[in-house]
Scaffold this active site. Structure first.
Site, PDB file in Angstrom:
ATOM      1  N   GLY A   1       0.844  -1.194   0.000  1.00 30.93           N
ATOM      2  CA  GLY A   1       0.000   0.000   0.000  1.00 30.93           C
ATOM      3  C   GLY A   1       0.870   1.232   0.000  1.00 30.93           C
TER       4      GLY A   1
ATOM      5  N   SER B   1       7.861   4.410   4.729  1.00 29.69           N
ATOM      6  CA  SER B   1       8.173   3.939   6.088  1.00 29.69           C
ATOM      7  C   SER B   1       8.507   5.082   7.043  1.00 29.69           C
ATOM      8  CB  SER B   1       9.318   2.930   6.046  1.00 29.69           C
ATOM      9  OG  SER B   1      10.463   3.533   5.518  1.00 29.69           O
TER      10      SER B   1
ATOM     11  N   LYS C   1       4.410   0.347  -9.767  1.00 26.55           N
ATOM     12  CA  LYS C   1       4.400   1.806  -9.558  1.00 26.55           C
ATOM     13  C   LYS C   1       5.800   2.365  -9.310  1.00 26.55           C
ATOM     14  CE  LYS C   1       5.238   1.932  -5.099  1.00 26.55           C
ATOM     15  NZ  LYS C   1       6.443   2.055  -4.497  1.00 26.55           N
TER      16      LYS C   1
ATOM     17  N   ARG D   1      12.393   6.522  -2.522  1.00 27.07           N
ATOM     18  CA  ARG D   1      13.721   6.348  -3.103  1.00 27.07           C
ATOM     19  C   ARG D   1      13.654   6.280  -4.629  1.00 27.07           C
ATOM     20  NH1 ARG D   1      14.294   2.537   1.042  1.00 27.07           N
ATOM     21  NH2 ARG D   1      12.400   1.762   0.076  1.00 27.07           N
TER      22      ARG D   1
END
Ligand SMILES: NC(=O)C1=CN([C@@H]2O[C@H](COP(=O)(O)OP(=O)(O)OC[C@H]3O[C@@H](n4cnc5c(N)ncnc54)[C@H](O)[C@@H]3O)[C@@H](O)[C@H]2O)C=CC1
Ligand SMILES: O=C(CO)COP(=O)(O)O
Length: 347
Positions: free
Chosen positions: A149, A153, A204, A268
């Site tokens: 999802g 983090s 994605k 990232r």
């Protein structure tokens, strides 16, 4: 009645991503600080991979009062010890290490009831398998659940609210994992389309790289909207050929994760794209990146699959050529803008 405190044990969470951040946490402290009750039936959760995501997930389960062991290949605790009596084994290993770790635990004594959860967002370059397919092949009789999802983090570690999806064809397994991780700050939905949920989070990443390029070139909001929307079309196209459901890509694990990672410098993958647009080479960027940008490897695997199966994925193809150094960001943009004219939907 069992005293719930007897279930509490201390766990040392050594974060590899943030080595200075090693913390000694007790589930008691975490539960109290979150104002939640200990669950009536705490589960034993083994988390493999003490990077950014594994650590955040370990903290979420521990805050709910579950017994959590966090394993790192660089830690002192043997893998077998962490796996002992685990109700749930959750892998947050980056894709390049998944096959290795699967091999290490393939013959470990694991209860047939143990549920495997994978939170990795990547594709195996050798087999083109998704991580859940790798786990399911090694453990054919176990339930395998995907957790995916819009879950940056760092925001989750800051205790900001977020939602995710746990997907499995074994409904009871998905529901148990839902219970273990759900809290007032982490809302967990179930979904039976394991492959669709997993591919959403994986595909994605390539579009997040492209979005970083878009922002790095200062192309504006219209361009970003076009890129993300057409990126979603590519994701659906690949997913459908693979056997995933279209609707899943419009949920949290597809569109939701696109919105998060295509718009956040915390991603990232986005960072890789942004820095490419600023003129850095991929080698330089990866050398300085903290953590894993899975989209770099995923992009290569996708181009290989697209060639084999004749799938049209122009954005992914341009990201691939950019990562290979075959085009500049501006050339990639021109290639996309000057493609043949066509209807919006033709598949
Ligand atoms: N960081 C995030 O916000 C999120 C990350 N993810 C996914 O979770 C996965 C891990 O991401 P991060 O924790 O951010 O990456 P990270 O780079 O911080 O951690 C990767 C972990 O994998 C371990 N690992 C790599 N190769 C290994 C091997 N051969 N044997 C044993 N362990 C090995 C590393 O030691 C480390 O613990 C990726 O697939 C990522 O796409 C998913 C959602 C959110
Ligand atoms: O998948 C993620 C958030 O949902 C993390 O994105 P990055 O891997 O690009 O940092």
């Amino acid at each position: 009645m069992t005293n719930p405190k007897s279930k509490i044990r201390q766990a040392r969470f050594a974060s590899e991503a943030h080595p200075s951040d090693t913390l000694l946490c007790t589930t008691e402290e975490k539960t109290a600080s979150d104002g939640q009750n200990l669950p009536p039936n705490p589960k034993s959760v083994a988390i493999l991979g003490a990077g950014a995501w594994g650590t955040a997930l370990a903290n979420l389960a521990a805050a709910n009062g579950h017994r959590v062991g966090l394993w790192s290949r660089r830690g002192s605790q043997p893998l077998e010890t962490i796996l002992e009596d685990a109700d749930i084994i959750l892998s947050a290993i980056s894709m390049k290490g998944v096959a290795d770790v699967v091999e290490q635990i393939k013959y470990a004594p694991i209860s047939p009831e143990t549920i495997f959860v994978t939170a990795t967002k990547g594709l195996d370059p050798q087999t083109t398998c998704t991580p859940s397919q790798v786990w399911q092949t090694a453990f054919p009789d176990h339930a395998v659940v995907v957790l995916s999802g819009p879950n940056l983090s760092q925001e989750i570690e800051l205790k900001l609210p977020a939602a995710t999806v746990v997907a499995s064809d074994v409904t009871a397994a998905a529901e148990l994992v839902q219970l273990v991780f759900s809290s007032h700050r982490f809302r967990v939905y179930t979904n039976p389309d394991r492959l669709g949920v997993e591919l959403g989070g994986t595909l994605k990443n390539v579009i997040a790289i492209a979005s970083g390029v878009c922002d790095g070139l200062h192309l504006g909001t219209n361009a970003k909207a076009a890129l993300v929307t057409r990126g979603l079309t590519e994701m659906v196209r690949i997913g459908n050929i693979w056997g995933a459901k279209t609707g899943t890509f419009y949920g949290l694990s597809g569109l939701g994760d696109l919105l998060a990672t295509c718009n956040s410098p915390l991603s990232r993958n986005y960072q890789v794209g942004y820095q490419l647009a600023s003129g850095q080479t991929l080698t330089e960027i990866l050398a300085n990146l903290s953590g894993t940008a899975e989209g770099v490897n995923t992009c290569q695997v996708l181009v290989q699959i697209a060639q084999q199966k004749n799938i049209v994925i122009p954005i992914t193809e341009q990201v691939y050529r950019l990562l290979q150094g075959e085009v500049t960001p501006r050339q990639a943009l021109d290639e996309l803008m000057l493609r043949d004219m066509k209807p919006e939907y033709n598949d």
